[in-house]
Design an enzyme around this catalytic site. Structure first.
Site, PDB file in Angstrom:
ATOM      1  N   LYS A  11       0.749  -1.138   0.026  1.00 23.43           N
ATOM      2  CA  LYS A  11       0.038   0.188   0.498  1.00 23.43           C
ATOM      3  C   LYS A  11       0.781   0.458  -0.001  1.00 23.43           C
ATOM      4  O   LYS A  11       1.751   1.324   0.488  1.00 23.43           O
ATOM      5  CB  LYS A  11      -1.041   0.069   1.618  1.00 23.43           C
ATOM      6  CG  LYS A  11      -1.865  -0.983   1.163  1.00 23.43           C
ATOM      7  CD  LYS A  11      -2.952  -1.160   2.368  1.00 23.43           C
ATOM      8  CE  LYS A  11      -3.876  -1.829   2.190  1.00 23.43           C
ATOM      9  NZ  LYS A  11      -4.672  -2.057   3.290  1.00 23.43           N
ATOM     10  N   TYR A  51     -12.375  -2.893  -3.513  1.00 27.21           N
ATOM     11  CA  TYR A  51     -13.099  -3.213  -3.274  1.00 27.21           C
ATOM     12  C   TYR A  51     -14.480  -2.828  -2.820  1.00 27.21           C
ATOM     13  O   TYR A  51     -15.106  -2.527  -1.421  1.00 27.21           O
ATOM     14  CB  TYR A  51     -12.383  -1.908  -1.873  1.00 27.21           C
ATOM     15  CG  TYR A  51     -10.506  -2.139  -1.158  1.00 27.21           C
ATOM     16  CD1 TYR A  51     -10.702  -3.053  -0.477  1.00 27.21           C
ATOM     17  CD2 TYR A  51     -10.238  -1.006  -1.811  1.00 27.21           C
ATOM     18  CE1 TYR A  51      -9.753  -3.310   0.016  1.00 27.21           C
ATOM     19  CE2 TYR A  51      -9.000  -1.236  -1.156  1.00 27.21           C
ATOM     20  CZ  TYR A  51      -8.911  -2.938  -0.607  1.00 27.21           C
ATOM     21  OH  TYR A  51      -7.501  -2.842   0.259  1.00 27.21           O
ATOM     22  N   ASN A 114      -2.402   0.509   6.132  1.00 26.74           N
ATOM     23  CA  ASN A 114      -1.924  -0.915   7.140  1.00 26.74           C
ATOM     24  C   ASN A 114      -0.474  -1.414   5.899  1.00 26.74           C
ATOM     25  O   ASN A 114      -0.525  -3.283   6.494  1.00 26.74           O
ATOM     26  CB  ASN A 114      -3.089  -1.781   7.603  1.00 26.74           C
ATOM     27  CG  ASN A 114      -4.295  -2.585   6.740  1.00 26.74           C
ATOM     28  OD1 ASN A 114      -3.783  -1.491   4.531  1.00 26.74           O
ATOM     29  ND2 ASN A 114      -4.611  -3.444   6.860  1.00 26.74           N
ATOM     30  N   HIS A 117      -2.188  -5.478   1.177  1.00 29.11           N
ATOM     31  CA  HIS A 117      -3.373  -6.444   1.479  1.00 29.11           C
ATOM     32  C   HIS A 117      -3.545  -7.702   0.433  1.00 29.11           C
ATOM     33  O   HIS A 117      -1.794  -7.290  -0.396  1.00 29.11           O
ATOM     34  CB  HIS A 117      -4.240  -5.640   0.748  1.00 29.11           C
ATOM     35  CG  HIS A 117      -5.187  -6.628   0.363  1.00 29.11           C
ATOM     36  ND1 HIS A 117      -6.858  -6.588   0.520  1.00 29.11           N
ATOM     37  CD2 HIS A 117      -5.484  -7.120  -0.979  1.00 29.11           C
ATOM     38  CE1 HIS A 117      -7.864  -7.248  -0.080  1.00 29.11           C
ATOM     39  NE2 HIS A 117      -6.972  -7.624  -0.900  1.00 29.11           N
ATOM     40  N   GLU A 128      -9.028 -11.237  -7.622  1.00 29.97           N
ATOM     41  CA  GLU A 128      -8.544 -10.248  -6.931  1.00 29.97           C
ATOM     42  C   GLU A 128      -7.222  -9.808  -8.120  1.00 29.97           C
ATOM     43  O   GLU A 128      -6.853  -8.926  -8.936  1.00 29.97           O
ATOM     44  CB  GLU A 128      -7.998 -10.355  -5.958  1.00 29.97           C
ATOM     45  CG  GLU A 128      -8.888  -9.786  -4.523  1.00 29.97           C
ATOM     46  CD  GLU A 128      -8.625  -9.502  -3.502  1.00 29.97           C
ATOM     47  OE1 GLU A 128      -9.028  -8.943  -2.936  1.00 29.97           O
ATOM     48  OE2 GLU A 128      -7.375  -9.678  -3.175  1.00 29.97           O
TER      49      GLU A 128
END
Ligand code: CMP
Length: 141
Positions: A11, A51, A114, A117, A128
């Site tokens: 990220k 998402y 965070n 993913h 995905e």
């Protein structure tokens, strides 16, 4: 145990911290192979599409804003039990709850920022990976 593929995203926070290599090294040290990888800056539409399952959640807007705040690295990772193994390497979604030595414990700042993913199951992983990579650009070896 089956050879699986999973999608990983490094990220914007981890990319900004210059931690791409350190995160890739953890996958490789765990016996997982990076079989597709590219850096990209997601558009709002791409992040919202990725998402979409979280569209109704209260954190959706902040999550999308964060995911388009800088470039990310998208990767397909392959190996024995890759989905669970990657989730173990990442640690809990909330870095405050992530076990010591996990990617999120070491690199993440908050539940949105965070660091990584990872797909949460086999069906999600397939969808995905296909979201970012045509089958012809995933290189098992
Ligand atoms: P990720 O694995 O990318 O999947 C959805 C993301 O939403 C998650 O990591 C977090 O970064 C973010 N998020 C923010 N708030 C929450 C929450 N309360 N529960 C789950 N995910 C959250």
């Amino acid at each position: 145990m089956a050879v699986e593929r999973t999608l990983s995203i490094i990220k914007p926070d981890a990319v900004k911290k210059n931690a791409i290599g350190q995160i890739c090294a953890r996958f490789e040290a765990a016996g997982l192979k990076i079989v597709a990888m590219r850096m990209t800056w997601l558009s709002r539409a791409e992040a919202e599409g990725f998402y979409a399952v979280h569209r109704e959640r209260p954190f959706f807007r902040d999550l999308v804003d964060f995911m388009i705040s800088g470039p990310v690295v998208v990767q397909a990772i392959e190996g024995e039990n890759a989905i669970a193994k990657n989730r173990e390497l990442m640690g809990a979604t909330d870095p405050k709850k992530a076990a010591k030595g996990t990617i999120r414990a070491d690199f993440a700042d908050s539940i949105d920022a965070n660091a990584v993913h990872g797909s949460d199951g086999a069906d999600t992983a397939r969808t995905e990976i296909a979201y970012f990579f045509p089958a012809s650009q995933v290189y098992s070896r």
